[in-house]
Scaffold this motif. Structure first.
Motif, PDB file in Angstrom:
ATOM      1  N   LYS A  46     -20.133-123.826 -17.377  1.00 35.75           N
ATOM      2  CA  LYS A  46     -19.514-125.143 -17.532  1.00 35.75           C
ATOM      3  C   LYS A  46     -18.083-125.037 -18.057  1.00 35.75           C
ATOM      4  N   TYR A  47     -17.870-124.206 -19.074  1.00 38.07           N
ATOM      5  CA  TYR A  47     -16.557-124.138 -19.713  1.00 38.07           C
ATOM      6  C   TYR A  47     -15.562-123.271 -18.956  1.00 38.07           C
ATOM      7  N   GLU A  48     -16.027-122.286 -18.230  1.00 38.25           N
ATOM      8  CA  GLU A  48     -15.108-121.388 -17.530  1.00 38.25           C
ATOM      9  C   GLU A  48     -14.646-121.944 -16.189  1.00 38.25           C
ATOM     10  N   GLY A  49     -15.406-122.860 -15.620  1.00 38.36           N
ATOM     11  CA  GLY A  49     -14.999-123.492 -14.372  1.00 38.36           C
ATOM     12  C   GLY A  49     -14.869-122.497 -13.232  1.00 38.36           C
ATOM     13  N   VAL A  50     -13.697-122.419 -12.639  1.00 37.08           N
ATOM     14  CA  VAL A  50     -13.456-121.585 -11.462  1.00 37.08           C
ATOM     15  C   VAL A  50     -13.632-120.096 -11.765  1.00 37.08           C
ATOM     16  N   ASN A  51     -13.337-119.684 -12.972  1.00 34.68           N
ATOM     17  CA  ASN A  51     -13.402-118.272 -13.346  1.00 34.68           C
ATOM     18  C   ASN A  51     -14.781-117.833 -13.830  1.00 34.68           C
ATOM     19  N   ASN A  52     -15.800-118.635 -13.614  1.00 33.58           N
ATOM     20  CA  ASN A  52     -17.108-118.326 -14.181  1.00 33.58           C
ATOM     21  C   ASN A  52     -17.727-117.050 -13.622  1.00 33.58           C
ATOM     22  N   ILE A  53     -17.450-116.694 -12.389  1.00 33.63           N
ATOM     23  CA  ILE A  53     -18.055-115.504 -11.808  1.00 33.63           C
ATOM     24  C   ILE A  53     -17.581-114.255 -12.542  1.00 33.63           C
ATOM     25  N   GLU A  54     -16.302-114.185 -12.832  1.00 30.11           N
ATOM     26  CA  GLU A  54     -15.763-113.022 -13.541  1.00 30.11           C
ATOM     27  C   GLU A  54     -16.121-113.040 -15.023  1.00 30.11           C
ATOM     28  N   THR A  55     -15.987-114.180 -15.645  1.00 32.07           N
ATOM     29  CA  THR A  55     -16.159-114.276 -17.089  1.00 32.07           C
ATOM     30  C   THR A  55     -17.625-114.178 -17.519  1.00 32.07           C
ATOM     31  N   CYS A  56     -18.529-114.751 -16.762  1.00 29.27           N
ATOM     32  CA  CYS A  56     -19.930-114.839 -17.163  1.00 29.27           C
ATOM     33  C   CYS A  56     -20.810-113.777 -16.511  1.00 29.27           C
ATOM     34  N   HIS A  57     -20.215-112.825 -15.829  1.00 30.76           N
ATOM     35  CA  HIS A  57     -20.982-111.829 -15.085  1.00 30.76           C
ATOM     36  C   HIS A  57     -21.939-111.037 -15.987  1.00 30.76           C
ATOM     37  N   ASP A  58     -21.459-110.553 -17.120  1.00 34.33           N
ATOM     38  CA  ASP A  58     -22.308-109.757 -18.020  1.00 34.33           C
ATOM     39  C   ASP A  58     -23.488-110.567 -18.539  1.00 34.33           C
ATOM     40  N   LEU A  59     -23.228-111.811 -18.878  1.00 37.17           N
ATOM     41  CA  LEU A  59     -24.294-112.690 -19.371  1.00 37.17           C
ATOM     42  C   LEU A  59     -25.313-112.964 -18.269  1.00 37.17           C
ATOM     43  N   ALA A  60     -24.847-113.142 -17.060  1.00 36.84           N
ATOM     44  CA  ALA A  60     -25.749-113.380 -15.931  1.00 36.84           C
ATOM     45  C   ALA A  60     -26.625-112.156 -15.664  1.00 36.84           C
ATOM     46  N   GLN A  61     -26.057-110.968 -15.746  1.00 35.96           N
ATOM     47  CA  GLN A  61     -26.834-109.745 -15.544  1.00 35.96           C
ATOM     48  C   GLN A  61     -27.885-109.579 -16.636  1.00 35.96           C
ATOM     49  N   LYS A  62     -27.515-109.904 -17.858  1.00 39.46           N
ATOM     50  CA  LYS A  62     -28.465-109.826 -18.972  1.00 39.46           C
ATOM     51  C   LYS A  62     -29.620-110.795 -18.746  1.00 39.46           C
ATOM     52  N   TYR A  63     -29.308-112.012 -18.299  1.00 33.10           N
ATOM     53  CA  TYR A  63     -30.345-113.011 -18.052  1.00 33.10           C
ATOM     54  C   TYR A  63     -31.275-112.567 -16.928  1.00 33.10           C
ATOM     55  N   ILE A  64     -30.710-112.002 -15.871  1.00 33.72           N
ATOM     56  CA  ILE A  64     -31.534-111.535 -14.753  1.00 33.72           C
ATOM     57  C   ILE A  64     -32.505-110.462 -15.216  1.00 33.72           C
ATOM     58  N   SER A  65     -32.035-109.524 -16.006  1.00 30.85           N
ATOM     59  CA  SER A  65     -32.928-108.467 -16.484  1.00 30.85           C
ATOM     60  C   SER A  65     -33.985-109.022 -17.435  1.00 30.85           C
TER      61      SER A  65
END
Length: 70
Positions: free
Chosen positions: A35-54
């Motif tokens: 929500k807060y990163e907007g357009v840059n969310n793929i780059e900025t939130c990548h590590d958090l997304a990988q952690k959630y997937i695992s």
């Protein structure tokens, strides 16, 4: 059932729920990041997304009794 078996079962289920709740917290943080990163969310939130997937792969709520699946 013995008292020891019941204690082990309760401990196993409690640990399973704690792990599931940890995954929920990471999911909430990931949603905030998107929500807060907007357009840059793929780059900025990548590590958090990988952690959630695992975490959702490994931290499922499981019962105490193991049943063989054939």
């Amino acid at each position: 059932m013995s008292t020891e078996t019941l204690k082990q079962r309760e401990e196993h289920i409690r640990e399973s729920w704690v792990k599931a709740m940890e995954a929920r917290i990471v999911r909430d943080e990931l949603q905030k990041c998107y929500k807060y990163e907007g357009v840059n969310n793929i780059e900025t939130c990548h590590d958090l997304a990988q952690k959630y997937i695992s975490m959702i792969r490994d931290n499922k709520v499981k019962g105490y009794k193991i049943i063989d699946e054939e």
